[in-house]
Enzyme design. Structure first.
Site, PDB file in Angstrom:
ATOM      1  N   HIS A  82      13.814  -3.765  -3.321  1.00 52.17           N
ATOM      2  CA  HIS A  82      14.395  -2.497  -3.813  1.00 52.17           C
ATOM      3  C   HIS A  82      15.529  -2.845  -4.763  1.00 52.17           C
ATOM      4  O   HIS A  82      16.619  -3.216  -4.340  1.00 52.17           O
ATOM      5  CB  HIS A  82      14.930  -1.651  -2.651  1.00 52.17           C
ATOM      6  CG  HIS A  82      15.425  -0.302  -3.064  1.00 52.17           C
ATOM      7  ND1 HIS A  82      15.019   0.861  -2.445  1.00 52.17           N
ATOM      8  CD2 HIS A  82      16.292   0.084  -4.033  1.00 52.17           C
ATOM      9  CE1 HIS A  82      15.613   1.898  -3.012  1.00 52.17           C
ATOM     10  NE2 HIS A  82      16.408   1.447  -3.988  1.00 52.17           N
ATOM     11  N   HIS A  84      17.436  -1.710  -8.752  1.00 50.72           N
ATOM     12  CA  HIS A  84      17.528  -0.887  -9.968  1.00 50.72           C
ATOM     13  C   HIS A  84      17.907  -1.805 -11.116  1.00 50.72           C
ATOM     14  O   HIS A  84      19.000  -2.392 -11.102  1.00 50.72           O
ATOM     15  CB  HIS A  84      18.582   0.209  -9.801  1.00 50.72           C
ATOM     16  CG  HIS A  84      18.257   1.147  -8.678  1.00 50.72           C
ATOM     17  ND1 HIS A  84      17.527   2.302  -8.848  1.00 50.72           N
ATOM     18  CD2 HIS A  84      18.524   1.077  -7.347  1.00 50.72           C
ATOM     19  CE1 HIS A  84      17.371   2.913  -7.680  1.00 50.72           C
ATOM     20  NE2 HIS A  84      17.966   2.181  -6.748  1.00 50.72           N
ATOM     21  N   LYS A 168       7.598   5.926  -5.349  1.00 48.09           N
ATOM     22  CA  LYS A 168       8.917   6.181  -4.767  1.00 48.09           C
ATOM     23  C   LYS A 168       9.109   7.686  -4.621  1.00 48.09           C
ATOM     24  O   LYS A 168       8.991   8.437  -5.593  1.00 48.09           O
ATOM     25  CB  LYS A 168      10.014   5.596  -5.668  1.00 48.09           C
ATOM     26  CG  LYS A 168      11.440   5.854  -5.179  1.00 48.09           C
ATOM     27  CD  LYS A 168      11.752   5.073  -3.922  1.00 48.09           C
ATOM     28  CE  LYS A 168      13.120   5.445  -3.362  1.00 48.09           C
ATOM     29  NZ  LYS A 168      14.227   4.897  -4.120  1.00 48.09           N
ATOM     30  N   HIS A 205      13.142   7.597  -0.174  1.00 45.55           N
ATOM     31  CA  HIS A 205      14.588   7.794  -0.067  1.00 45.55           C
ATOM     32  C   HIS A 205      14.771   8.860   1.009  1.00 45.55           C
ATOM     33  O   HIS A 205      14.483  10.031   0.792  1.00 45.55           O
ATOM     34  CB  HIS A 205      15.180   8.248  -1.405  1.00 45.55           C
ATOM     35  CG  HIS A 205      16.666   8.408  -1.351  1.00 45.55           C
ATOM     36  ND1 HIS A 205      17.536   7.577  -2.031  1.00 45.55           N
ATOM     37  CD2 HIS A 205      17.454   9.283  -0.669  1.00 45.55           C
ATOM     38  CE1 HIS A 205      18.786   7.931  -1.756  1.00 45.55           C
ATOM     39  NE2 HIS A 205      18.757   8.982  -0.943  1.00 45.55           N
ATOM     40  N   HIS A 243      16.469   1.491   2.178  1.00 45.46           N
ATOM     41  CA  HIS A 243      17.908   1.385   2.440  1.00 45.46           C
ATOM     42  C   HIS A 243      18.355   2.216   3.645  1.00 45.46           C
ATOM     43  O   HIS A 243      19.144   3.145   3.524  1.00 45.46           O
ATOM     44  CB  HIS A 243      18.754   1.731   1.203  1.00 45.46           C
ATOM     45  CG  HIS A 243      18.278   2.907   0.389  1.00 45.46           C
ATOM     46  ND1 HIS A 243      18.045   4.148   0.921  1.00 45.46           N
ATOM     47  CD2 HIS A 243      17.995   3.013  -0.924  1.00 45.46           C
ATOM     48  CE1 HIS A 243      17.646   4.952  -0.043  1.00 45.46           C
ATOM     49  NE2 HIS A 243      17.606   4.288  -1.177  1.00 45.46           N
ATOM     50  N   ASP A 316      18.927  -2.675  -3.052  1.00 43.71           N
ATOM     51  CA  ASP A 316      19.368  -1.428  -3.688  1.00 43.71           C
ATOM     52  C   ASP A 316      20.527  -1.694  -4.641  1.00 43.71           C
ATOM     53  O   ASP A 316      21.398  -0.832  -4.817  1.00 43.71           O
ATOM     54  CB  ASP A 316      19.755  -0.361  -2.652  1.00 43.71           C
ATOM     55  CG  ASP A 316      19.895   1.021  -3.281  1.00 43.71           C
ATOM     56  OD1 ASP A 316      19.327   1.256  -4.360  1.00 43.71           O
ATOM     57  OD2 ASP A 316      20.599   1.871  -2.693  1.00 43.71           O
TER      58      ASP A 316
HETATM   59  C1  NCD Z   1      20.772   4.486  -6.843  1.00 46.83           C
HETATM   60  C2  NCD Z   1      20.955   4.453  -8.349  1.00 46.83           C
HETATM   61  O1  NCD Z   1      22.091   4.395  -8.820  1.00 46.83           O
HETATM   62  O2  NCD Z   1      19.954   4.464  -9.068  1.00 46.83           O
HETATM   63  N1  NCD Z   1      22.049   4.759  -6.236  1.00 46.83           N
HETATM   64  C3  NCD Z   1      22.419   4.497  -4.973  1.00 46.83           C
HETATM   65  O3  NCD Z   1      23.508   4.883  -4.576  1.00 46.83           O
HETATM   66  N2  NCD Z   1      21.660   3.785  -4.159  1.00 46.83           N
HETATM   67  C4  NCD Z   1      19.736   5.456  -6.463  1.00 46.83           C
HETATM   68  C5  NCD Z   1      19.276   5.311  -5.047  1.00 46.83           C
HETATM   69  O4  NCD Z   1      18.595   4.335  -4.683  1.00 46.83           O
HETATM   70  O5  NCD Z   1      19.610   6.181  -4.236  1.00 46.83           O
HETATM   71 ZN    ZN Z   2      17.893   2.572  -4.781  1.00 43.74          ZN
END
Ligand code: NCD
Ligand code: ZN
Length: 412
Positions: A82, A84, A168, A205, A243, A316
């Site tokens: 996971h 970003h 997702k 999520h 998460h 995450d």
């Molecule tokens: C994530 C993001 O910034 O893309 N933020 C977070 O707080 N985890 C989005 C997500 O996974 O909820």
């Molecule tokens: Zn995330």
């Protein structure tokens, strides 16, 4: 040494942690007790182990008292299920950190606009590959963003693609760039049915979005209602609760059938909600789902170190520019890619469970997704270091979760 096959040993400071070896029961290696035979050595300073205890926000405490500290830990090359990576200049800034640590990563689709088709995922994957350092063998695994309008046909395309590994599910409005998310579970039932038939994974999520619901209760309520409903109505669907942050989520996943798993982040293993408010408000500790009470952190640590294949690594890591975090309405997300495996090592070390890190980081996720283990290994050294206070993020900067502290483990 806990080697890539899970059967080795950890090199201690002058001693060796020799496994009694993985007893294989029903194909599932169970790592039994380990006996550490420490030899006195000039570099062995038992007291130095306490340097793992840091200032204010870090709440882990070493539980090791008698044995000399291990000095090195070898793991199979891990995967991040996971992450970003963003896009454009920000992507080029952050992807080298993930590629340095991990063999593969499951890349979240919450771009603007979101990645909603295999064709879009192919384009995003190419941009990730182009942003990799020369010679990198890192493999991005892609996800599609589920919306109320996702076509059932897209599921077959995902199953055939080879590189898109999951959908997702963001409840609309739950988190960063989730405006296009699902507004009611029933809207995606035909798609979930197709995913179940094609063996495509659903990453969830897990938070309700009702603004009247206390932010600290949103995951537990989602688990009790929506998650239980999905697992009941699609009993063969592979589901990853992303998460997880609560005892309720950990308990649900533990009790669920083997097709239900969960990722756990380093911040939820190391910190609790008080960390967000230690000495003032700390925006870099703010993510969604938000950090919870200490009892929940302990439940997550117990799940992660339990040896259950249902729980595996997903950072995450979610970079936002310093300007978007340190402001009157700061964005949710913690950046950890620069030191992810080190942070997990710290958490597992504090729980006296370093022998379980290899399976959590390098094996269980791959098994859940039906992937082979990565080739190669990584080695962590017990070595105090201080990560940079900030990193470039396109023409802005990111402040990492580790800002202002030293770490006890360092990736070689
Ligand atoms: C994530 C993001 O910034 O893309 N933020 C977070 O707080 N985890 C989005 C997500 O996974 O909820
Ligand atoms: Zn995330």
């Amino acid at each position: 040494m806990i080697a890539a096959d899970g059967s080795g040993a950890v090199a201690g400071a002058g001693g060796v942690l020799a496994g009694t070896d993985a007893a294989v029961a029903g194909g599932e290696p169970m790592i039994k007790s380990y006996q550490f035979s420490a030899k006195a050595s000039a570099t062995t300073v038992p007291g130095a182990y306490q340097s793992a205890v840091q200032f204010g926000p870090l709440i882990v405490q070493s539980t090791a008292t008698t044995a000399a500290p291990l000095s090195a830990l070898m793991l199979g090359r891990p995967d991040d299920f996971h992450v970003h990576l963003r896009d454009g200049a920000g992507l080029a800034s952050v992807v080298p950190f993930t590629a340095r640590q991990f063999g593969r990563a499951l890349v979240m689709p919450n771009l603007k606009p979101p990645v909603t088709s295999v064709a879009m995922a192919a384009g995003y994957r190419d941009r990730i590959l182009q942003a990799l350092p020369a010679g990198s063998t890192f493999e991005p695994l892609m996800t599609l963003y589920l919306t109320d309008r996702t076509a059932v046909d897209e599921v077959a395309r995902v199953a055939e693609s080879g590189f898109v590994k999951a959908f997702k599910y963001y409840p609309a409005g739950a988190t960063t760039n989730s405006d296009s998310g699902v507004t009611a579970l029933k809207n995606v039932y035909p798609v979930l049915d197709a995913m179940q038939r094609h063996g495509v994974v659903l990453c969830i999520h897990g938070e309700v979005t009702d603004p009247a619901t206390d932010v600290f209760d949103r995951e537990a309520i989602f688990v009790e209602h929506s998650l239980a409903q999905v697992v009941r109505d699609f009993p063969a669907l592979k589901v990853v609760v992303e998460h997880i942050t609560t005892r309720e989520a950990a308990d649900f996943v533990s009790a669920a059938p083997p097709n239900v798993g969960a990722t756990i982040t380093p911040q939820h293993l190391l910190y609790n909600r008080t960390s967000i408010f230690t000495g003032g408000i700390r925006p870099h500790f703010y993510c969604l789902p938000i950090l919870k009470r200490e009892t929940h952190r302990q439940a997550l640590l117990a799940a992660a170190t339990s040896g259950s294949p249902k729980f595996f690594l997903g950072t995450d890591s979610a970079p936002h520019s310093r300007n978007n975090k340190e402001t009157c309405c700061g964005a949710a997300g913690c950046f950890t890619s620069h030191a992810a495996i080190e942070l997990y090592a710290e958490a597992f070390d504090a729980a006296g469970a370093l022998d379980r890190l290899d399976a959590f980081a390098s094996r269980f996720g791959a098994e859940f997704y039906g992937l082979p283990r990565n080739a190669g290994t990584v080695t962590l050294q017990r070595d105090t270091w201080t990560p940079p206070e900030e990193f470039a993020f396109g023409d802005e900067t990111i402040v990492p979760l580790t800002q202002g502290r030293t770490l006890a483990w360092k990736l070689q």
